[in-house]
Enzyme design. Structure first.
Site, mmCIF file in Angstrom:
data_model
loop_
_atom_site.group_PDB
_atom_site.id
_atom_site.type_symbol
_atom_site.label_atom_id
_atom_site.label_comp_id
_atom_site.label_asym_id
_atom_site.label_seq_id
_atom_site.Cartn_x
_atom_site.Cartn_y
_atom_site.Cartn_z
ATOM 1 N N ASP A 3 -8.915 26.517 121.193
ATOM 2 C CA ASP A 3 -9.953 26.630 121.763
ATOM 3 C C ASP A 3 -10.530 25.330 122.169
ATOM 4 O O ASP A 3 -11.012 25.271 123.445
ATOM 5 C CB ASP A 3 -10.895 27.647 120.881
ATOM 6 C CG ASP A 3 -11.767 28.306 121.833
ATOM 7 O OD1 ASP A 3 -12.015 28.110 122.936
ATOM 8 O OD2 ASP A 3 -12.707 28.805 120.849
ATOM 9 N N TYR A 12 -11.162 32.365 113.237
ATOM 10 C CA TYR A 12 -11.452 33.236 114.251
ATOM 11 C C TYR A 12 -10.965 34.797 113.574
ATOM 12 O O TYR A 12 -11.854 35.844 114.033
ATOM 13 C CB TYR A 12 -11.144 33.430 115.734
ATOM 14 C CG TYR A 12 -11.305 32.028 116.303
ATOM 15 C CD1 TYR A 12 -12.056 31.155 115.876
ATOM 16 C CD2 TYR A 12 -11.249 32.014 117.793
ATOM 17 C CE1 TYR A 12 -12.552 30.135 116.155
ATOM 18 C CE2 TYR A 12 -11.586 30.750 118.485
ATOM 19 C CZ TYR A 12 -12.267 29.708 117.690
ATOM 20 O OH TYR A 12 -12.534 28.629 118.186
#
Ligand code: NAD
Length: 365
Positions: free
Chosen positions: A252, A146
């Site tokens: 996540d 990310y």
């Protein structure tokens, strides 16, 4: 009188709806504990982009900088609506990742909890749930894919391509491993390290550093599990887990799966802790499919307040009372629509009603 300044980022979709209930509980806590919460609302997310031209406006950055803690609602739009915002300004890239980067909130704590008495909310069979579900996911939050370098373009063969890199250095891994070992020491002293070292070199380094850090915590047993296997075990035997640590993207995905085994993402609060600042948010998104109906489950948002009370302000007892009040509301037969179908024995309640009942329960304690 003790005064805490809290930045409130209401967010998008169901964000403002569940934030209203969180504020209700914060106001009650302030009254009970004779302290002052100075609550400052600030624009953040897709609506901030439409209103101010930026999903993380400068004014909001300044409010967050000055706050003792930040309480954030979910942000984002539906897949179709997102196209109205340029890719780099879309809420996650334009606001959420910059918020995490700004305050270096590397440690994300996501408790996954369902007592035996509420096991009927889970899609898992009672024999799998046993005495209930109770573990915590610790997700690295400011590294990995990310936050790695990103490049898109057209290659020599004239084909569109994308290149995103997954980077960690040993210090980034060590600090989240320390958070995980310290948490495991306070719980059952078992740490599940989630990785993919059979494929990813990043996981090879990750495992090496976890093992090195583990030498300082000889009382904690470390169990290594591949992330794909962990996904299966979450469904087949969640009771084996107590503390799980993992890199950003694995966290996540597995934490949304964890919400699934509880019965709803609406039961998933979280804390995002950095060296100098923490922010608190539900683990889920803005739920555009139910926004505006006032049927969202505010447990995740009120739970995030409980985590803030404990982790930012040292109010552990009051935090426990907030958790207990929420559990009691469900135990009395009430349910928000995400957790149950209408039927015998279920008193279906709205977002507001849940907040009101939690406040009533808390006031009794
Ligand atoms: P989502 O988490 O918003 O919703 C998934 C499902 O869970 C939906 O059916 C939704 O109704 C339900 N749900 C989620 N929270 C609930 C609650 N409190 N009560 C009842 N039901 C609830 O995921 P999505 O639909 O894939 O994403 C919507 C938007 O949220 C996207 O723009 C996405 O990028 C964004 N998002 C933001 C965050 C964040 O702010 N940290 C996290 C995840 C997704």
């Amino acid at each position: 009188m003790t005064n805490y300044k809290i930045a409130l980022l209401d967010g998008d979709g169901i964000g403002p709806e569940i934030m209203t209930e969180a504020v209700k509980i914060m106001e009650l806590v302030a009254e009970r504990k004779d302290i002052e919460f100075e609550l400052v609302h600030a624009p953040f997310g897709a609506q901030a982009y439409f209103d101010y031209g930026h999903s993380f406006p400068e004014e909001t950055k300044a409010i967050c900088d000055q706050a003792d803690a930040i309480l954030k609602g979910p942000i984002g739009l539906s897949h179709e609506e997102s196209k109205k915002i340029p890719v780099d300004m879309q809420p996650e890239r334009g606001a959420l990742l910059p918020l995490r980067r700004r305050f270096n909130t590397y440690a994300n704590f996501r408790p996954v909890f369902l007592p035996k008495g509420l096991a009927h909310f889970s899609p898992l069979k009672p024999e799998i749930i046993g005495d209930g579900i109770d573990f915590i996911i610790i997700r690295e939050l400011v590294g990995g894919l990310y936050f790695g370098k990103k490049e898109t373009g057209v290659n020599a063969a004239g084909k569109r391509y994308v290149n995103e890199s997954l980077e960690y250095d040993e210090d980034q891994i060590a600090r989240i491993a320390i958070s995980a070992f310290e948490t495991a020491q306070k719980r059952k002293k078992v740490l599940h390290n989630i990785h993919k070292s059979n494929v990813l070199k990043s996981s090879v380094l990750w495992n090496e550093v976890v093992a090195e850090v583990g030498e300082d915590y000889p009382d904690v047993e470390v169990i290594h599990i591949l992330v794909d296997a962990a996904a299966t075990y979450l469904c087949l035997n969640p009771g084996q887990f107590d503390v799980m640590v993992m890199e950003n993207m694995f966290g996540d995905i597995l934490s949304d799966q964890a919400g699934g085994i509880l019965g709803s993402l609406g039961l998933m609060p979280s804390a995002c802790i950095g060296p100098d600042k923490a922010y608190y948010e539900p683990s889920h998104g803005s739920a555009p499919d139910i926004a505006g109906q006032f049927i969202a489950n505010p447990y995740s948002m009120i739970g995030s307040v409980a985590m803030m009370l404990e982790m930012s302000f040292g109010m552990e007892d009051e935090a426990k009372k907030v958790w207990h009040a929420m559990q009691s509301v469900f135990a009395q037969g009430n349910s928000t629509p995400d957790l149950s179908k209408p039927g015998a024995g279920v008193n279906m309640i709205s977002t507001h009603a849940f907040g009101d009942l939690v406040a009533k329960e808390l006031a009794k304690s």
